[in-house]
Design a protein around this motif. Structure first.
Motif, short mmCIF file in Angstrom:
data_model
loop_
_atom_site.label_atom_id
_atom_site.label_comp_id
_atom_site.label_asym_id
_atom_site.label_seq_id
_atom_site.Cartn_x
_atom_site.Cartn_y
_atom_site.Cartn_z
N GLN A 158 11.16 6.56 0.31
CA GLN A 158 10.92 6.74 1.66
C GLN A 158 8.81 5.94 1.45
N TYR A 159 8.73 4.89 1.75
CA TYR A 159 7.30 4.52 1.69
C TYR A 159 7.12 3.86 3.71
N ARG A 160 6.54 4.67 3.64
CA ARG A 160 5.45 5.27 5.19
C ARG A 160 6.68 5.23 6.20
N LEU A 220 12.42 -5.70 -2.48
CA LEU A 220 12.03 -4.48 -1.50
C LEU A 220 11.77 -3.35 -2.42
N HIS A 221 12.90 -2.40 -3.13
CA HIS A 221 12.40 -2.01 -4.27
C HIS A 221 11.93 -1.35 -5.51
N ALA A 229 3.57 -4.33 -2.74
CA ALA A 229 3.57 -3.05 -1.73
C ALA A 229 2.12 -2.94 -0.56
N PRO A 274 3.95 1.36 -5.99
CA PRO A 274 2.89 0.94 -5.16
C PRO A 274 1.83 0.98 -5.39
N TYR A 305 4.92 -5.76 5.32
CA TYR A 305 4.44 -4.09 3.64
C TYR A 305 4.48 -4.71 2.04
N LEU A 328 8.37 -1.45 -4.05
CA LEU A 328 7.97 -0.20 -2.96
C LEU A 328 8.47 1.53 -4.18
#
Length: 222
Positions: free
Chosen positions: A129-131, A159-160, A217, A166, A206, A163
């Motif tokens: 989870q990120y935001r 993306l992985h 990120a 971060p 993001y 995130l």
């Protein structure tokens, strides 16, 4: 149908939680104070408790302590108190999660789903989870505010990568080596193209550009 006890004294939050939870397929009951919450819990079976701390008659910590004397039902504290002391006290009472107001309803629903899945004995899903983004590393699914986002395999991997760490800056060369392989001889601007597409699909930036270096990120969702 899973049944959730909402222990909250603010009427607008009661209505919000009831509406979303019922739409998501849960049955709900409401208690506006600690005494009513304990009475309902002792007379009805519940699968999960959403528990505010600042309650009339008996506060949330007291309610949690008394529930824990008789049950290991999942408890999520949902409160405006965001201090470290309050959070540690909650976890010391063996709660399952501590969520501060204001909160994202899609994220809360996902947390409820995961906690209920865990309490039922099902294998826990491997999620990050990120935001307001949740990515499922097992199914390679991405949800933004509870809405599915369709990504290509390469976009998901990008993306992985961001995130999972971060704040870490990745150069184009690092991303090419990690995701495309060391034997990739194409134009490194392929990274820029994939990040542009990823930003478009997420509808928010993001991933931020670190000028002259690379990408990371974003410190804050924009």
């Amino acid at each position: 149908m899973k049944k959730i006890l909402i222990v909250e004294d603010e009427l607008d939050i009661q209505e919000l939680l009831c509406a979303y939870l019922r739409t998501a397929g849960y049955e709900t009951a409401i208690a506006g104070d600690g005494v009513t919450a304990l009475t309902l819990f002792q007379t009805h079976p519940f699968d999960l408790v959403l528990l505010d701390i600042m309650l009339p008659k008996i506060d949330g910590f007291g309610v949690c302590k008394l529930i824990r004397q008789q049950s290991q039902v999942p408890i999520l504290m949902l409160t405006a108190l965001d201090g470290e002391e309050q959070q540690l006290r909650g976890f010391g009472l063996n709660i399952d999660d501590y969520i501060t107001k204001p909160f994202s309803m899609p994220i809360l629903l996902e947390k409820i789903r995961i906690v209920l899945r865990r309490s039922s004995g099902a294998e826990e899903e491997n999620c990050l989870q990120y935001r307001d983004l949740i990515i499922n590393l097992d199914t390679r699914e991405v949800a933004l505010n509870g809405r599915a986002v369709e990504l290509t395999a390469r976009e998901f991997e990008l993306l992985h990568t961001f995130l999972a760490t971060p704040g870490r800056v990745f150069t184009r060369e690092m991303l090419l080596a990690k995701l495309w392989g060391y034997d990739f001889y194409g134009d490194e601007r392929v990274v820029d193209s994939h990040i542009k597409n990823l930003r478009h699909k997420l509808e928010r930036d993001y991933i931020e550009t670190v000028r002259g270096v690379g990408y990371r990120a974003a410190k804050e969702a924009q």
